[in-house]
Design an enzyme around this catalytic site. Structure first.
Site, mmCIF file in Angstrom:
data_model
loop_
_atom_site.group_PDB
_atom_site.id
_atom_site.type_symbol
_atom_site.label_atom_id
_atom_site.label_comp_id
_atom_site.label_asym_id
_atom_site.label_seq_id
_atom_site.Cartn_x
_atom_site.Cartn_y
_atom_site.Cartn_z
ATOM 1 N N ARG A 201 32.806 27.679 43.458
ATOM 2 C CA ARG A 201 31.760 27.263 42.263
ATOM 3 C C ARG A 201 32.531 26.997 41.048
ATOM 4 O O ARG A 201 33.174 27.861 40.698
ATOM 5 C CB ARG A 201 30.931 28.683 42.150
ATOM 6 N N GLU A 203 31.581 27.266 37.893
ATOM 7 C CA GLU A 203 31.055 27.880 36.674
ATOM 8 C C GLU A 203 31.647 28.487 35.921
ATOM 9 O O GLU A 203 32.999 29.141 36.323
ATOM 10 C CB GLU A 203 30.094 28.894 37.447
ATOM 11 N N ARG A 209 33.705 40.056 37.560
ATOM 12 C CA ARG A 209 33.095 40.223 38.755
ATOM 13 C C ARG A 209 32.652 38.730 39.381
ATOM 14 O O ARG A 209 32.306 38.660 40.281
ATOM 15 C CB ARG A 209 31.690 40.928 38.605
ATOM 16 N N HIS A 210 32.989 37.687 38.308
ATOM 17 C CA HIS A 210 33.105 36.384 38.985
ATOM 18 C C HIS A 210 34.332 35.418 39.028
ATOM 19 O O HIS A 210 35.261 35.903 38.336
ATOM 20 C CB HIS A 210 32.248 35.603 37.722
ATOM 21 N N GLU A 343 25.150 42.535 41.918
ATOM 22 C CA GLU A 343 24.604 42.031 43.288
ATOM 23 C C GLU A 343 25.733 41.897 43.981
ATOM 24 O O GLU A 343 26.859 41.287 43.554
ATOM 25 C CB GLU A 343 24.168 40.659 42.737
ATOM 26 N N SER A 346 22.930 37.790 48.619
ATOM 27 C CA SER A 346 21.567 37.064 48.512
ATOM 28 C C SER A 346 21.187 36.278 49.999
ATOM 29 O O SER A 346 22.036 35.990 50.419
ATOM 30 C CB SER A 346 21.646 35.911 47.383
ATOM 31 N N ARG A 394 33.487 41.440 46.131
ATOM 32 C CA ARG A 394 32.596 42.397 45.488
ATOM 33 C C ARG A 394 32.144 43.580 46.116
ATOM 34 O O ARG A 394 32.005 44.754 45.718
ATOM 35 C CB ARG A 394 30.858 41.702 44.907
#
Length: 420
Positions: A201, A203, A209-210, A343, A346, A394
């Site tokens: 990703r 981002e 946490r990313h 989270e 998903s 995670r």
């Protein structure tokens, strides 16, 4: 066994020279072993070797086991030979004994040395146990393990969070998710597939946490709805906790973690209920249809205090492949698995009707022609199906209470770190 002959190899964890007696503590992945040299009785060359070896050098020791309650694991080795296989430079970039602390960046820069720390090693032995447990759960439920492409021609969900690469004469991308390919596999008759592999990703997050490369645990199941795969997910997570508690007792003790196995079924809270809970507390108001922000997520986690599912999201928030409710199309059969702190996963029941999928893609402002390879199987008999993706790091981070997700990744990749 007391009196038995052994050969051990590992790193020199510590050396204590008390004159008449010298202790060399050897470390391998299973723990510590004390090598005791009585300097007046031992061979002079052996004594010189032990006294002259540097910490973290790799040595091979041959000797006899002697019971010694004060030594690590209740025994010591009386050596007959000590051979230096690889000498370590001094000073060391960090202290693998853990007696002298080091900043995270220092530890990651010298990750090869940081992983010699018992606490760091314990995390990844536990992570291995988690993956083994997850695989056991999948195989016991009739799943087939698959490997999907990581170089793709188009984005999974549209958008710009992609890493472009040069692919001969064309532009390609590192895959954001195996989503499209695992759905395609549902048209083949495989019915139940799982994959544990990397996702990418692009981002620009800079949080605890990313990461920009992560290991995702993905499943897809034919003839299933969102409730079916939520049940699979909660049982897989609870089983992983139980498995770790059973076989990683030593590692949990090193980390000082008293593992609390989550009870199933996990609590279900709808998106609308979550907004009402936040509103009743006087928190910052959110409009229905907004994605749940971090502040609200943390509040809900502190209020609920255990794993839970957020269900029945607005269709506008979730990806185009998420199945809307037939009687309320503004709400979809998507869900998130939440730990109180973040989270974890998903998932959703997927759209399997070709015309509805075309419509949903257009609603998201995307061009169906860009997804032709994905859409084609839906024209030739696609069963109803559902699935999810779970972040491995995670799961481990929250299980062990790690402050930073980078502690749960061997060689993390974020916007600033590309080596080692």
């Amino acid at each position: 066994m007391d009196g038995s002959e052994v050969t051990l190899a590992g790193h020199v964890h510590e050396i204590r020279d008390l004159g008449g007696i010298c202790f060399l503590v050897l470390r391998d992945r299973e723990g510590l072993a004390q090598v005791t040299v009585l300097t007046k009785r031992a061979d002079r060359k052996l004594v010189e070797t032990v006294r002259g070896v540097s910490r973290e050098s790799v040595v091979l020791v041959r000797g006899r086991v002697k019971a010694e309650p004060k030594a690590p694991n209740g025994f010591e080795i009386l050596p007959e030979a000590v051979e230096v296989l690889s000498r370590a430079d001094s000073p060391l970039p960090l202290d693998p004994t853990g007696k002298v602390g080091a900043e995270l960046d220092t530890r990651l820069d010298a990750r090869f040395l940081d992983l010699r720390r018992p606490a760091s090693m314990a995390v990844f032995k536990i992570e291995s146990a988690v993956m083994r447990s997850l695989r056991n759960t999948f195989y016991e439920n009739g799943f087939i393990e698959v490997c999907t492409p990581k170089i793709v021609a188009t984005a999974t969900e549209g958008g710009t969070a992609l890493f472009p690469i040069s692919y001969f004469e064309r532009e390609a991308f590192l895959n954001q998710s195996p989503q499209l390919y695992k759905q395609i596999l549902m048209a083949t008759g495989l019915d139940r597939v799982f994959e544990i592999g990397p996702i990418f990703r692009a981002e620009e997050h800079d949080t605890r946490r990313h990461l920009n490369e992560a290991i995702s645990v993905d499943v897809e199941v034919s003839y299933a709805d969102h409730e079916d795969v939520m049940s699979l997910l909660e049982n897989a997570v609870s089983s992983a906790y139980r498995y770790v508690s059973e076989i990683c007792e030593k590692e949990l003790q090193i980390l000082g973690v008293d593992l609390d196995i989550p009870k199933t079924p996990f609590r279900r809270i709808t998106y609308t209920e979550a907004l009402e809970m936040a509103s009743e507390s006087g928190r910052k108001s959110m409009e229905w249809g907004d994605d749940i922000d971090t502040e609200t997520e943390h509040y809900l986690g502190s209020l609920i205090g255990e794993h839970y599912f957020l269900t029945d999201w607005p269709s506008s928030v979730k990806p185009y492949y998420t199945q809307p409710y037939e009687d309320k199309p503004e709400i979809c059969k998507g869900f998130d698995l939440m730990h109180p702190s973040m989270e974890l996963a998903s998932g959703a029941q997927r759209v399997h009707d070709y015309e509805l999928l075309i419509s949903r893609i257009k609603e998201k402002g995307l061009n169906p022609e860009s997804f032709e390879f994905y859409l084609k199987p839906f024209r030739y008999g696609m069963p109803p199906h559902a699935g999810w993706g779970l972040g491995l790091a995670r799961l481990v981070q929250t299980m062990l209470g790690l402050e930073n997700i980078r502690d749960a990744v061997l060689f993390p990749r974020d916007r600033r770190r590309l080596v080692p």
